[in-house]
Design a protein around this motif. Structure first.
Motif, PDB file in Angstrom:
ATOM      1  N   ARG A 199       0.918  -1.220  -0.036  1.00  0.00           N
ATOM      2  CA  ARG A 199      -0.003   0.128   0.091  1.00  0.00           C
ATOM      3  C   ARG A 199       0.865   1.375   0.139  1.00  0.00           C
ATOM      4  NH1 ARG A 199      -5.097   1.393   1.266  1.00  0.00           N
ATOM      5  NH2 ARG A 199      -5.740  -0.873   1.594  1.00  0.00           N
ATOM      6  N   ALA A 200       2.080   1.337   0.735  1.00  0.00           N
ATOM      7  CA  ALA A 200       2.838   2.224   0.821  1.00  0.00           C
ATOM      8  C   ALA A 200       3.454   2.596  -0.516  1.00  0.00           C
ATOM      9  CB  ALA A 200       4.096   2.038   1.796  1.00  0.00           C
ATOM     10  N   ALA A 201       3.648   1.686  -1.300  1.00  0.00           N
ATOM     11  CA  ALA A 201       4.167   1.857  -2.765  1.00  0.00           C
ATOM     12  C   ALA A 201       3.191   2.277  -3.730  1.00  0.00           C
ATOM     13  CB  ALA A 201       4.621   0.090  -3.385  1.00  0.00           C
ATOM     14  N   GLU A 202       1.899   1.936  -3.436  1.00  0.00           N
ATOM     15  CA  GLU A 202       1.147   2.669  -4.337  1.00  0.00           C
ATOM     16  C   GLU A 202       0.652   4.143  -3.819  1.00  0.00           C
ATOM     17  OE1 GLU A 202      -2.117   3.223  -6.912  1.00  0.00           O
ATOM     18  OE2 GLU A 202      -0.563   1.911  -6.762  1.00  0.00           O
ATOM     19  N   ILE A 203       0.991   4.323  -2.778  1.00  0.00           N
ATOM     20  CA  ILE A 203       0.854   6.082  -2.434  1.00  0.00           C
ATOM     21  C   ILE A 203       1.882   6.611  -2.824  1.00  0.00           C
ATOM     22  CG2 ILE A 203       0.829   7.410  -0.216  1.00  0.00           C
ATOM     23  CD1 ILE A 203      -0.234   5.240   1.213  1.00  0.00           C
ATOM     24  N   VAL A 204       3.195   6.172  -2.783  1.00  0.00           N
ATOM     25  CA  VAL A 204       4.349   6.924  -3.269  1.00  0.00           C
ATOM     26  C   VAL A 204       4.273   6.874  -4.792  1.00  0.00           C
ATOM     27  CG1 VAL A 204       6.718   6.689  -3.731  1.00  0.00           C
ATOM     28  CG2 VAL A 204       5.817   6.009  -1.398  1.00  0.00           C
ATOM     29  N   ARG A 205       3.756   5.986  -5.589  1.00  0.00           N
ATOM     30  CA  ARG A 205       3.585   5.852  -6.841  1.00  0.00           C
ATOM     31  C   ARG A 205       2.731   7.080  -7.415  1.00  0.00           C
ATOM     32  NH1 ARG A 205       0.386   5.002 -10.634  1.00  0.00           N
ATOM     33  NH2 ARG A 205      -1.597   4.031  -9.197  1.00  0.00           N
ATOM     34  N   ARG A 206       1.680   7.413  -6.573  1.00  0.00           N
ATOM     35  CA  ARG A 206       0.739   8.556  -6.971  1.00  0.00           C
ATOM     36  C   ARG A 206       1.383   9.765  -6.713  1.00  0.00           C
ATOM     37  NH1 ARG A 206      -5.506   6.747  -6.031  1.00  0.00           N
ATOM     38  NH2 ARG A 206      -5.273   4.663  -6.414  1.00  0.00           N
ATOM     39  N   SER A 207       2.284   9.771  -5.705  1.00  0.00           N
ATOM     40  CA  SER A 207       2.899  11.144  -5.226  1.00  0.00           C
ATOM     41  C   SER A 207       3.926  11.367  -6.079  1.00  0.00           C
ATOM     42  CB  SER A 207       3.129  11.030  -3.724  1.00  0.00           C
ATOM     43  OG  SER A 207       2.210  10.835  -2.890  1.00  0.00           O
ATOM     44  N   VAL A 208       4.614  10.263  -6.285  1.00  0.00           N
ATOM     45  CA  VAL A 208       6.049  10.519  -7.254  1.00  0.00           C
ATOM     46  C   VAL A 208       5.695   9.702  -8.444  1.00  0.00           C
ATOM     47  CG1 VAL A 208       8.401  10.870  -7.275  1.00  0.00           C
ATOM     48  CG2 VAL A 208       7.289  10.508  -5.166  1.00  0.00           C
ATOM     49  N   PRO A 209       4.984  10.223  -9.424  1.00  0.00           N
ATOM     50  CA  PRO A 209       4.738   9.317 -10.842  1.00  0.00           C
ATOM     51  C   PRO A 209       5.871   9.115 -11.527  1.00  0.00           C
ATOM     52  CG  PRO A 209       3.660  11.593 -10.916  1.00  0.00           C
ATOM     53  CD  PRO A 209       4.072  11.478  -9.441  1.00  0.00           C
ATOM     54  N   GLY A 210       6.923  10.132 -11.572  1.00  0.00           N
ATOM     55  CA  GLY A 210       7.961   9.905 -12.473  1.00  0.00           C
ATOM     56  C   GLY A 210       8.971   8.785 -11.858  1.00  0.00           C
ATOM     57  N   ALA A 211       8.736   8.353 -10.636  1.00  0.00           N
ATOM     58  CA  ALA A 211       9.783   7.388 -10.050  1.00  0.00           C
ATOM     59  C   ALA A 211       9.590   5.744 -10.692  1.00  0.00           C
ATOM     60  CB  ALA A 211       9.706   7.131  -8.531  1.00  0.00           C
ATOM     61  N   ALA A 212      10.696   5.161 -11.081  1.00  0.00           N
ATOM     62  CA  ALA A 212      10.496   3.850 -11.339  1.00  0.00           C
ATOM     63  C   ALA A 212       9.950   2.840 -10.580  1.00  0.00           C
ATOM     64  CB  ALA A 212      12.101   3.298 -11.980  1.00  0.00           C
ATOM     65  N   ALA A 213       9.081   1.862 -11.148  1.00  0.00           N
ATOM     66  CA  ALA A 213       8.391   1.090 -10.225  1.00  0.00           C
ATOM     67  C   ALA A 213       9.515   0.312  -9.344  1.00  0.00           C
ATOM     68  CB  ALA A 213       7.879   0.267 -10.965  1.00  0.00           C
TER      69      ALA A 213
END
Length: 287
Positions: A199-213
């Motif tokens: 869930r933390a990864a999904e939150i971060v993905r939305r906050s930093v969309p340019g970061a690599a998975a």
């Protein structure tokens, strides 16, 4: 919001992810018209929850930041002393007597966050965030009892102001001290845990969309391990987002030990924590 599932959907639409427990707490607070007290470690998203709720409901957001020494004049209401003084001088210049009743009318009343929330007249009630209530003094809590129980504030000179539609009240606490039972009794309650790595990864993905998975996955997993250390300040979601943002700005696409060490100031905020996190990195390297 008609049910907890709709709470999840509406908050998800503004990029705030909640679990079933928090969704139920928010739904009941809205349905029952009760204040909601959120507790949890710093950085789990308590303040963000109130902001996201206001955004999801498309209603004004009013924030009262608590601190030691906070007074009623800063939180509830205050009198406009400058305007009162001008009124007195004008009356003296015109040879008129000035009585107390002349100086303590509604035109001299200054709304602070809580009274502003009570007197709000918009189509939907505002979200009022009373942030970090544990930082305020015990005496300040007693000032809130009437408001939390009745959505009303009494101004001795003018009477009681009661909300036509009670504001949506969210209180947060980091448990730096115990809160009065009388305050807790007036609120619904929910404890927010740190999110699981997925869930933390999904939150971060939305906050930093340019970061690599791969970077997001490895950083959130590392943060989960770091939180098990005996740190002075465990990194929360805000620190995780800052860290991933910094790594992405450096062009990092997958986490390496050297990347942790050179950006350690984004997640470790005391000298002792820096040492503990660095030691954890070295132990993983040796493993």
């Amino acid at each position: 919001m008609n049910n907890p599932d709709e709470v999840i959907q509406r908050l998800d639409a503004v990029d705030y992810l909640v679990d079933d427990g928090l969704a139920m707490a928010v739904f009941l607070a809205l349905r029952l018209g009760k204040p909601l007290l959120l507790e949890g470690e710093p950085g789990v998203g308590k303040t963000a929850a109130a902001k996201a709720l206001a955004q999801a409901l498309d209603t004004p957001f009013i924030r009262l930041q608590c601190y030691e020494g906070l007074t009623a004049g800063e939180a509830l209401y205050e009198w406009n002393y400058q305007r009162q003084l001008l009124h007195i001088r004008l009356a003296e210049a015109q040879g008129r007597a000035v009585h107390d009743a002349d100086l303590f009318g509604a035109e001299f009343l200054l709304e602070r966050p809580i009274l502003r929330a009570v007197r709000h007249t918009g189509p939907t009630p505002p979200v009022l965030l009373i942030d970090e209530i544990d930082r305020a003094d015990d005496e300040f809590e007693a000032l809130l009892f009437e408001f939390l129980g009745e959505a009303a504030i009494t101004v001795p000179e003018l009477g009681t102001f009661a909300a036509t539609r009670p504001p949506i009240v969210v209180l947060t606490s980091n448990r730096s001290r115990d809160l009065h039972d009388a305050l807790r009794r007036r609120c619904l309650y929910h404890w927010i845990e740190f999110p699981a790595p997925a869930r933390a990864a999904e939150i971060v993905r939305r906050s930093v969309p340019g970061a690599a998975a791969p970077l997001i996955r490895s950083t959130t997993e590392f943060i989960g391990k770091v939180r098990r250390l005996d740190l002075d300040k465990a990194p929360g979601l805000a620190e995780t987002i800052d860290w991933v943002s910094a790594l992405a700005a450096l062009g990092v696409s997958e986490l390496a030990d050297a990347d942790v060490l050179r950006t350690i100031g984004t997640i470790a905020k005391t000298p002792d924590d820096r040492i503990l996190v660095a030691d954890a990195v070295h132990q993983e390297t040796r493993a």
